[in-house]
Design a protein around this motif. Structure first.
Motif, short mmCIF file in Angstrom:
data_model
loop_
_atom_site.label_atom_id
_atom_site.label_comp_id
_atom_site.label_asym_id
_atom_site.label_seq_id
_atom_site.Cartn_x
_atom_site.Cartn_y
_atom_site.Cartn_z
N THR A 96 -38.62 -13.71 -24.27
CA THR A 96 -39.70 -12.76 -24.53
C THR A 96 -39.41 -11.83 -25.70
OG1 THR A 96 -40.18 -12.78 -22.16
CG2 THR A 96 -41.19 -11.03 -23.47
N PHE A 97 -38.16 -11.39 -25.85
CA PHE A 97 -37.87 -10.35 -26.82
C PHE A 97 -37.00 -10.78 -28.01
CE2 PHE A 97 -38.43 -8.08 -22.72
CZ PHE A 97 -39.58 -7.37 -23.05
N LEU A 98 -36.03 -11.68 -27.77
CA LEU A 98 -35.10 -11.99 -28.85
C LEU A 98 -35.70 -12.90 -29.92
CD1 LEU A 98 -31.63 -12.32 -27.12
CD2 LEU A 98 -32.56 -10.44 -28.43
N CYS A 99 -36.28 -14.03 -29.49
CA CYS A 99 -36.91 -14.95 -30.46
C CYS A 99 -35.96 -15.22 -31.63
CB CYS A 99 -38.23 -14.39 -30.97
SG CYS A 99 -39.38 -13.96 -29.66
N ILE A 100 -34.82 -15.79 -31.33
CA ILE A 100 -33.75 -15.95 -32.31
C ILE A 100 -34.18 -16.76 -33.53
CG2 ILE A 100 -31.46 -16.97 -32.69
CD1 ILE A 100 -30.82 -16.25 -29.84
N GLU A 101 -35.07 -17.70 -33.35
CA GLU A 101 -35.46 -18.56 -34.47
C GLU A 101 -36.24 -17.80 -35.53
OE1 GLU A 101 -34.09 -21.40 -34.58
OE2 GLU A 101 -33.27 -21.14 -32.57
N GLU A 102 -36.82 -16.67 -35.18
CA GLU A 102 -37.55 -15.88 -36.16
C GLU A 102 -36.55 -15.11 -37.03
OE1 GLU A 102 -40.63 -13.50 -34.52
OE2 GLU A 102 -41.36 -15.08 -33.19
N ASN A 103 -36.76 -15.17 -38.32
CA ASN A 103 -35.79 -14.59 -39.27
C ASN A 103 -36.10 -13.11 -39.50
OD1 ASN A 103 -33.60 -14.68 -41.00
ND2 ASN A 103 -34.85 -15.20 -42.77
N ASP A 104 -35.80 -12.28 -38.51
CA ASP A 104 -36.05 -10.86 -38.65
C ASP A 104 -34.96 -10.05 -37.95
OD1 ASP A 104 -36.57 -11.27 -36.01
OD2 ASP A 104 -38.67 -10.64 -36.06
N THR A 105 -35.13 -8.74 -37.91
CA THR A 105 -34.17 -7.84 -37.29
C THR A 105 -34.76 -7.28 -36.00
OG1 THR A 105 -33.27 -7.21 -39.43
CG2 THR A 105 -32.81 -5.74 -37.58
N ARG A 106 -34.00 -7.29 -34.92
CA ARG A 106 -34.51 -6.80 -33.64
C ARG A 106 -33.47 -5.93 -32.95
NH1 ARG A 106 -39.02 -10.47 -30.96
NH2 ARG A 106 -39.90 -11.31 -32.88
N MET A 107 -33.98 -4.98 -32.19
CA MET A 107 -33.13 -4.11 -31.38
C MET A 107 -33.74 -4.04 -29.99
SD MET A 107 -32.15 -0.07 -31.88
CE MET A 107 -31.31 -0.39 -33.41
N ILE A 108 -32.93 -4.27 -28.98
CA ILE A 108 -33.43 -4.29 -27.60
C ILE A 108 -32.57 -3.36 -26.75
CG2 ILE A 108 -33.75 -5.71 -25.53
CD1 ILE A 108 -34.27 -8.06 -27.37
N GLY A 109 -33.21 -2.53 -25.95
CA GLY A 109 -32.49 -1.66 -25.04
C GLY A 109 -32.67 -2.11 -23.60
N ILE A 110 -31.59 -2.15 -22.86
CA ILE A 110 -31.65 -2.47 -21.44
C ILE A 110 -31.25 -1.20 -20.69
CG2 ILE A 110 -30.79 -3.97 -19.59
CD1 ILE A 110 -30.01 -6.00 -21.74
N PHE A 111 -32.16 -0.63 -19.90
CA PHE A 111 -31.85 0.65 -19.27
C PHE A 111 -32.23 0.61 -17.80
CE2 PHE A 111 -36.13 0.81 -20.91
CZ PHE A 111 -36.86 1.41 -19.89
N GLY A 112 -31.64 1.54 -17.06
CA GLY A 112 -31.89 1.63 -15.62
C GLY A 112 -30.75 2.37 -14.96
N SER A 113 -30.85 2.59 -13.68
CA SER A 113 -29.81 3.32 -12.95
C SER A 113 -28.52 2.50 -12.89
CB SER A 113 -30.28 3.65 -11.53
OG SER A 113 -30.65 2.46 -10.84
N GLY A 114 -27.41 3.18 -12.61
CA GLY A 114 -26.12 2.52 -12.58
C GLY A 114 -26.00 1.48 -11.48
N GLY A 115 -25.29 0.39 -11.79
CA GLY A 115 -24.98 -0.62 -10.79
C GLY A 115 -26.03 -1.68 -10.57
N ILE A 116 -27.09 -1.70 -11.40
CA ILE A 116 -28.15 -2.71 -11.17
C ILE A 116 -27.92 -3.98 -11.97
CG2 ILE A 116 -29.84 -0.92 -10.63
CD1 ILE A 116 -31.06 -1.41 -13.42
N GLY A 117 -26.87 -4.00 -12.82
CA GLY A 117 -26.52 -5.24 -13.51
C GLY A 117 -26.88 -5.27 -14.99
N LYS A 118 -27.08 -4.10 -15.61
CA LYS A 118 -27.44 -4.06 -17.02
C LYS A 118 -26.37 -4.73 -17.90
CE LYS A 118 -27.72 0.40 -17.21
NZ LYS A 118 -27.30 0.66 -15.81
N THR A 119 -25.13 -4.31 -17.68
CA THR A 119 -24.04 -4.85 -18.49
C THR A 119 -23.84 -6.34 -18.22
OG1 THR A 119 -22.94 -2.71 -18.51
CG2 THR A 119 -21.60 -4.62 -19.07
N THR A 120 -24.01 -6.75 -16.97
CA THR A 120 -23.85 -8.16 -16.63
C THR A 120 -24.89 -9.00 -17.35
OG1 THR A 120 -22.99 -7.57 -14.44
CG2 THR A 120 -23.80 -9.83 -14.73
N ILE A 121 -26.13 -8.52 -17.39
CA ILE A 121 -27.18 -9.24 -18.10
C ILE A 121 -26.84 -9.34 -19.59
CG2 ILE A 121 -29.59 -9.11 -18.87
CD1 ILE A 121 -30.25 -7.84 -16.15
#
Length: 301
Positions: free
Chosen positions: A196-221
């Motif tokens: 949905t967000f990365l679309c690696i094949e598109e030749n552009d620059t992207r920044m994505i933030g993953i946020f939420g409360s601690g322990g829900i698996g942000k870093t694991t994702i």
């Protein structure tokens, strides 16, 4: 003594042709990219038989690179290495890459010119049809292998970079970060973000933030995403615990900036945050890289 099992790549080459130029340049480029190559540096070899140490080095390497040059076939050691490499390809599914160093592939495939002359001399010297036939059979299998052809006057630096990129892609899980086995529902979240967000094949620059409360698996994702995508990029960097590192350094980012630059270039010293910003801007502005920082994933072209 360093165990040969620590080497990722075995280089097979004719010393008098490439030891002081192409082979050493390729060795250094692999080493700079965190790939451990094995290169036999002995100038003088005793006897006609390949040494047990070299046989073991071939067996325990994940990838072998055969550098065919004009005088490759004149060395019985090189020919024995080739036979062993192809055996490991069949028995161990070892990846084999072939480099034609200022040599036409057909010269190797059909054993023409210097290869024909060298094999004729071997037949006369050894009087061993079976041994020479093994060498010929090995050379005949070359067209089945992934090959790189360096032509005369071609840019050697760019050519070596292509090989290094192929090796980096072929080495299994070199850049994987540690992620717990079978985390609950992780794959669906990872796939959703990537598609949905990365679309690696598109030749552009992207920044994505993953946020939420601690322990829900942000870093694991984020780690799992990094593991899936990092191999697609020549340059990559993972920064963990950015917030904690910043606090420990009283808000200064120089240490983190150094880590980013050192992952992509050789060791670079950063004296202050402003210098680090300029170095990152100047050194990375033309690079395509994958960068994970705390809860951010960024890539630039």
């Amino acid at each position: 003594m360093t165990s040969q099992s620590e080497h990722d790549v075995f280089l097979s080459f004719r010393g008098e042709d490439t030891r002081n130029n192409f082979a050493v340049h390729l060795y250094q480029a692999l080493d700079r990219n965190g790939i451990n190559p094995y290169k036999d540096d002995k100038e003088l070899r005793k006897g006609e038989e390949i040494s047990p140490a070299l046989l073991m080095a071939i067996e325990e390497s994940k990838i072998s690179i055969v550098i065919f040059s004009e005088n490759y076939a004149s060395s019985t050691w090189c020919l024995d290495e080739l036979v062993k490499i192809l055996e490991c390809k069949e028995s161990k599914q070892q990846v084999v890459l072939v480099v034609y160093y200022k040599l036409e592939p057909s010269t190797v495939r059909h054993q023409e010119y210097s290869f024909k002359d060298a094999l004729a001399k071997h037949e006369e010297k050894f009087k061993d049809d079976a041994k020479v036939q093994r060498w010929k059979t090995a050379l005949n299998q070359v067209p089945k292998l992934c090959g790189f052809h360096l032509k005369i006057n071609q840019d050697e630096y760019e050519f070596i970079e292509e090989i290094v990129q192929e090796v980096s892609t072929s080495l299994p899980n070199r850049f994987d970060l540690n992620v717990a086995e079978n985390p609950v529902a992780i794959q669906s979240h990872v796939n959703y973000v990537i598609k949905t967000f990365l679309c690696i094949e598109e030749n552009d620059t992207r920044m994505i933030g993953i946020f939420g409360s601690g322990g829900i698996g942000k870093t694991t994702i984020a780690k799992e995403m990094y593991n899936l995508i990092a191999k697609k990029f020549k340059d990559r960097c993972f920064l963990a615990d950015v917030r904690e590192s910043s606090k420990q350094n009283q808000g200064r980012l120089g240490q983190l900036q150094e880590k980013i630059l050192s992952n992509i270039h050789s060791r670079i010293r950063v004296d202050d945050d402003h210098q680090g910003m300029e170095l990152i801007r100047n050194r990375l502005c033309h690079k395509k890289l994958f960068w994970f920082s705390m809860m951010l994933i960024i890539w630039t072209n």
